[in-house]
Design a protein around this motif. Structure first.
Motif, PDB file in Angstrom:
ATOM      1  N   ARG A  60       0.326 137.933  -1.475  1.00  9.05           N
ATOM      2  CA  ARG A  60      -0.665 137.782  -2.151  1.00  9.05           C
ATOM      3  C   ARG A  60      -0.857 136.243  -2.659  1.00  9.05           C
ATOM      4  NH1 ARG A  60      -2.791 137.974  -7.726  1.00  9.05           N
ATOM      5  NH2 ARG A  60      -0.811 138.317  -8.187  1.00  9.05           N
ATOM      6  N   MET A  69      -9.261 133.946  -0.927  1.00 13.74           N
ATOM      7  CA  MET A  69      -9.498 135.015  -2.153  1.00 13.74           C
ATOM      8  C   MET A  69     -10.456 136.061  -1.716  1.00 13.74           C
ATOM      9  SD  MET A  69      -7.616 134.503  -5.007  1.00 13.74           S
ATOM     10  CE  MET A  69      -8.223 134.233  -6.638  1.00 13.74           C
ATOM     11  N   GLY A  70     -10.508 136.265  -0.347  1.00  6.99           N
ATOM     12  CA  GLY A  70     -11.407 137.435   0.117  1.00  6.99           C
ATOM     13  C   GLY A  70     -11.191 137.686   1.422  1.00  6.99           C
ATOM     14  N   SER A  87     -15.105 133.494   6.853  1.00  6.89           N
ATOM     15  CA  SER A  87     -14.743 134.423   5.888  1.00  6.89           C
ATOM     16  C   SER A  87     -15.783 135.085   5.755  1.00  6.89           C
ATOM     17  CB  SER A  87     -14.507 133.629   4.436  1.00  6.89           C
ATOM     18  OG  SER A  87     -13.793 134.584   3.514  1.00  6.89           O
TER      19      SER A  87
ATOM     20  N   ALA B  43     -17.926 152.917   3.270  1.00 15.68           N
ATOM     21  CA  ALA B  43     -16.411 152.582   3.875  1.00 15.68           C
ATOM     22  C   ALA B  43     -15.931 151.433   3.001  1.00 15.68           C
ATOM     23  CB  ALA B  43     -16.684 152.304   5.127  1.00 15.68           C
ATOM     24  N   THR B  44     -16.810 150.915   2.180  1.00 16.11           N
ATOM     25  CA  THR B  44     -16.165 149.711   1.311  1.00 16.11           C
ATOM     26  C   THR B  44     -16.086 150.515  -0.383  1.00 16.11           C
ATOM     27  OG1 THR B  44     -18.076 148.661   1.004  1.00 16.11           O
ATOM     28  CG2 THR B  44     -16.916 148.236   2.744  1.00 16.11           C
ATOM     29  N   PRO B  61     -13.744 155.478   2.700  1.00 15.05           N
ATOM     30  CA  PRO B  61     -13.457 155.325   4.216  1.00 15.05           C
ATOM     31  C   PRO B  61     -13.023 156.849   4.708  1.00 15.05           C
ATOM     32  CG  PRO B  61     -12.458 153.633   2.961  1.00 15.05           C
ATOM     33  CD  PRO B  61     -12.971 154.309   2.019  1.00 15.05           C
ATOM     34  N   GLY B 128     -15.673 134.430  -0.325  1.00 16.85           N
ATOM     35  CA  GLY B 128     -14.519 134.544   0.092  1.00 16.85           C
ATOM     36  C   GLY B 128     -13.640 133.551  -0.466  1.00 16.85           C
ATOM     37  N   GLY B 130     -13.296 133.771  -3.990  1.00 12.13           N
ATOM     38  CA  GLY B 130     -13.417 134.079  -5.440  1.00 12.13           C
ATOM     39  C   GLY B 130     -14.675 134.779  -5.469  1.00 12.13           C
ATOM     40  N   SER B 132     -17.332 137.523  -4.524  1.00  7.73           N
ATOM     41  CA  SER B 132     -17.008 138.806  -3.623  1.00  7.73           C
ATOM     42  C   SER B 132     -18.070 139.945  -3.923  1.00  7.73           C
ATOM     43  CB  SER B 132     -15.851 139.445  -3.932  1.00  7.73           C
ATOM     44  OG  SER B 132     -15.442 140.952  -3.003  1.00  7.73           O
ATOM     45  N   CYS B 134     -17.496 142.752  -2.645  1.00  2.24           N
ATOM     46  CA  CYS B 134     -16.636 144.265  -2.295  1.00  2.24           C
ATOM     47  C   CYS B 134     -15.436 144.186  -3.207  1.00  2.24           C
ATOM     48  CB  CYS B 134     -16.485 144.127  -0.754  1.00  2.24           C
ATOM     49  SG  CYS B 134     -15.440 145.456  -0.198  1.00  2.24           S
ATOM     50  N   CYS B 137     -12.221 145.530  -0.910  1.00  4.58           N
ATOM     51  CA  CYS B 137     -11.851 144.501   0.046  1.00  4.58           C
ATOM     52  C   CYS B 137     -10.901 143.589  -0.684  1.00  4.58           C
ATOM     53  CB  CYS B 137     -12.995 143.668   0.680  1.00  4.58           C
ATOM     54  SG  CYS B 137     -14.180 144.771   1.755  1.00  4.58           S
ATOM     55  N   ASP B 138     -11.222 143.190  -1.784  1.00 11.32           N
ATOM     56  CA  ASP B 138     -10.727 141.922  -2.201  1.00 11.32           C
ATOM     57  C   ASP B 138      -9.915 142.025  -3.742  1.00 11.32           C
ATOM     58  OD1 ASP B 138     -12.102 140.551  -0.369  1.00 11.32           O
ATOM     59  OD2 ASP B 138     -13.575 140.287  -1.395  1.00 11.32           O
ATOM     60  N   ASP B 140      -7.068 143.430  -4.367  1.00 12.36           N
ATOM     61  CA  ASP B 140      -5.568 142.953  -4.489  1.00 12.36           C
ATOM     62  C   ASP B 140      -5.226 141.559  -4.709  1.00 12.36           C
ATOM     63  OD1 ASP B 140      -4.241 145.478  -3.696  1.00 12.36           O
ATOM     64  OD2 ASP B 140      -5.436 145.395  -2.087  1.00 12.36           O
ATOM     65  N   PHE B 141      -6.164 140.768  -4.440  1.00 13.47           N
ATOM     66  CA  PHE B 141      -6.012 139.211  -4.943  1.00 13.47           C
ATOM     67  C   PHE B 141      -6.010 138.912  -6.347  1.00 13.47           C
ATOM     68  CE2 PHE B 141      -7.926 138.615  -0.653  1.00 13.47           C
ATOM     69  CZ  PHE B 141      -7.152 137.930   0.056  1.00 13.47           C
ATOM     70  N   TYR B 142      -6.601 139.805  -7.006  1.00  7.89           N
ATOM     71  CA  TYR B 142      -6.741 139.554  -8.507  1.00  7.89           C
ATOM     72  C   TYR B 142      -5.673 140.069  -9.399  1.00  7.89           C
ATOM     73  CZ  TYR B 142     -10.567 137.301  -6.679  1.00  7.89           C
ATOM     74  OH  TYR B 142     -11.502 136.731  -5.802  1.00  7.89           O
ATOM     75  N   TYR B 162     -12.554 149.879 -11.396  1.00 13.08           N
ATOM     76  CA  TYR B 162     -11.796 149.875 -10.283  1.00 13.08           C
ATOM     77  C   TYR B 162     -10.820 148.695 -10.338  1.00 13.08           C
ATOM     78  CZ  TYR B 162      -9.826 149.461  -5.571  1.00 13.08           C
ATOM     79  OH  TYR B 162      -8.938 149.393  -4.409  1.00 13.08           O
ATOM     80  N   PHE B 166      -6.072 146.290 -11.224  1.00 12.07           N
ATOM     81  CA  PHE B 166      -5.425 145.171 -10.990  1.00 12.07           C
ATOM     82  C   PHE B 166      -5.604 143.976 -11.722  1.00 12.07           C
ATOM     83  CE2 PHE B 166      -7.312 147.589  -7.376  1.00 12.07           C
ATOM     84  CZ  PHE B 166      -6.422 147.881  -6.544  1.00 12.07           C
TER      85      PHE B 166
END
Lengths: 104, 405
Positions: A60, A69-70, A87, B43-44, B61, B128, B130, B132, B134, B137-138, B140-142, B162, B166
């Motif tokens: 990460r 970040m996406g 992206s 699916a997202t 999904p 993409g 920061g 988003s 979805c 999708c994203d 996990d970054f946070y 959700y 994280f």
């Protein structure tokens, strides 16, 4: 495709000469999973580009360090410098067009 | 022809997949065209706890992958391609994609909707990075970072909850007064109990700031006009959806917002073209209603194909002239006429056949030939209407019609 992690990222990407493609992905990202086989297919077409992938679940901080970040995100580096960044809403056709551009 | 189908479904979200299941199970030669992810928006969506029968342990999904397998099991075909043009007006529908050309006798539009872009400064540039739309999708970054969520409907609040798995802190920007959310009660309560969630009331997002990556947002209080800056690592925007109908403009009737109005059986204003799921005008946009739409449209399309096929074989492509009687068992006047018309047709059987169409069951063909009152008798020859008798049907008028056969 070469699997990247914090041990090899510097050497394989940032200090690497020539073109390197990095596919930032995660097994939880459905669009990434859809894209991956197409990227693997493109690997066969562009032999002058080193194809790599980075699982962001395990790396990460490395991804954030590259300002990613996406997902999905694909970055193409030349001599360690970012030259293309795709992206979110892009298709494998868009990627192929970019690869054609940078290898021309 | 290899690319010719009974039915083509555009879009493989839950609505398109359910239509594919029903149609292929009815032995219609069916193709689903999908440009992106099979499963669509579902699916997202990680959290899925309102699809009947699956109150725990199924994700978006997983559920849509099951639907995909289910459709393939009955012989439904899938192709990954993007539709670029359509010609829906004729009996044979033509669909042009990036990589091919397909024809079908009926089309189901299941293109769905996509998250609405807010249109504030920095949103596009930092997508993409920061910004988003979805969470699955994203998210996990946070881990251990701070995020902002904009919106207060079901999607916004569910995704915010959700994200608390994280992120260190989730701030939800809500346009309404304190305590008011558009989300359903059960979801609201869950959000109010969540210690990681903080609400910013009476506010909207004014700007997203950052150099190559999101660093802060400007939040405007709509009551006081005051703008405050809030440091954050991510912005998740859930402010509704917009239908994906751009390429349908001028081909199918759309409402002001771009959604497709349909009848109760999913018919659009074009014969043989149906719309299902989020793309149509409807009250509730959920997986369960999308699947229901798909089932209804597939059954309606099957019936349509059968009726059209019959009409083509028995009327339009006949060498002999055909008298078509429009009637209904619920219309006494038309019921009374049946014996007289049958007798008339049998008297002229050397030069005409008789076909009866029940307008209660099939209004489409009546509409196409502008039959407004029943009973009515139209005489077809060489695929065209050559004469008609409607309203006051007398033996004399019928005999005059027979001379045209």
């Amino acid at each position: 495709m070469l699997e990247l992690n914090k041990e090899n990222f510097e050497a394989e990407v940032l200090s690497s000469k020539g073109l390197v493609l990095v596919d930032f992905w995660s097994p939880k990202c459905v669009p990434c999973m859809e894209l991956l086989p197409h990227v693997e297919e493109l690997e066969g077409k562009f032999e002058q580009v080193k194809f790599c992938k980075l699982n962001i679940l395990e790396n990460r901080r490395l991804a954030i360090g590259q300002k990613v970040m996406g997902l999905p995100t694909i970055i193409i580096y030349r001599d360690g410098e970012k030259i293309v960044e795709l992206s979110k809403d892009f298709t494998h056709e868009d990627l192929e067009a970019k690869l054609n551009e940078v290898t021309a | 022809m290899a690319n010719s189908y009974d039915l083509i479904i555009i879009g493989a979200g839950p609505a398109g997949l359910a239509a594919g299941i029903y149609a292929s199970r009815s032995k219609l030669n069916t193709l689903v065209i999908e440009k992106g992810v099979i499963g669509g928006q579902a699916a997202t969506t990680e959290e899925m706890e309102n699809y009947p029968g699956f109150y725990q342990g199924v994700t978006g999904p997983q559920l849509t992958e099951h639907m995909h397998e289910h459709a393939e099991h009955f012989g439904c075909k899938f192709v990954k391609d993007e539709v670029v043009d359509l010609d829906l007006a004729g009996y044979e529908k033509v669909i042009v994609t990036k990589n091919g050309r397909y024809t079908a006798k009926a089309v189901i539009i299941a293109t769905g909707a996509e998250p609405r872009v807010l249109g504030v400064k920095g949103e596009k540039e930092l997508k993409g990075k920061g910004v988003s739309y979805c969470a699955t999708c994203d998210a996990d970054f946070y881990e251990d970072l701070d995020v902002v969520v904009l919106g207060n409907g079901d999607a916004a609040i569910e995704e915010a909850i959700y994200l608390t798995r994280f992120a260190a802190k989730v701030s939800i920007i809500v346009i309404h007064d304190e305590g008011i959310l558009d989300a359903t009660k059960v979801i609201q309560e869950r959000a109010f109990r969540n210690e990681k969630i903080e609400f910013i009331w009476n506010s909207t997002l004014e700007e997203i700031k950052g150099d190559g990556i999101v660093e802060a947002v400007a939040v405007k209080n709509i009551k006081t006009g005051e703008v405050t800056e809030l440091e954050t690592n991510g912005v998740f925007i859930f402010v509704g959806t917009v239908p994906k109908t751009e390429m349908l403009k001028g081909k199918v009737e759309l409402d002001q917002r771009g959604y497709i109005p349909t009848s109760e059986i999913m018919e659009t204003n074009v014969d043989g073209v149906y719309a299902v799921g989020d793309v149509r005008v409807k009250y509730l946009r959920q997986v369960v209603t999308a699947a229901a739409d798909g089932a209804i449209a597939a059954v309606a399309a099957e019936k349509y194909l059968q009726e059209e096929e019959n009409f083509k074989n028995e009327v339009l492509e006949k060498e002999l002239a055909t008298a078509v009687m429009f009637w209904s068992p619920f219309h006494q006047g038309s019921l009374d006429m049946v014996p007289m018309i049958e007798e008339f047709a049998s008297r002229h059987s050397e030069k005409m056949d008789l076909v009866k169409i029940d307008t209660y069951r099939n209004q489409r063909i009546a509409r196409r030939y502008d039959v407004q009152d029943i009973p009515a008798v139209l005489l077809f020859k060489g695929g065209e209407v050559v004469g008609r008798v409607a309203g006051d049907i007398t033996p004399e008028r019928l005999e005059k019609l027979a001379t045209l056969a």
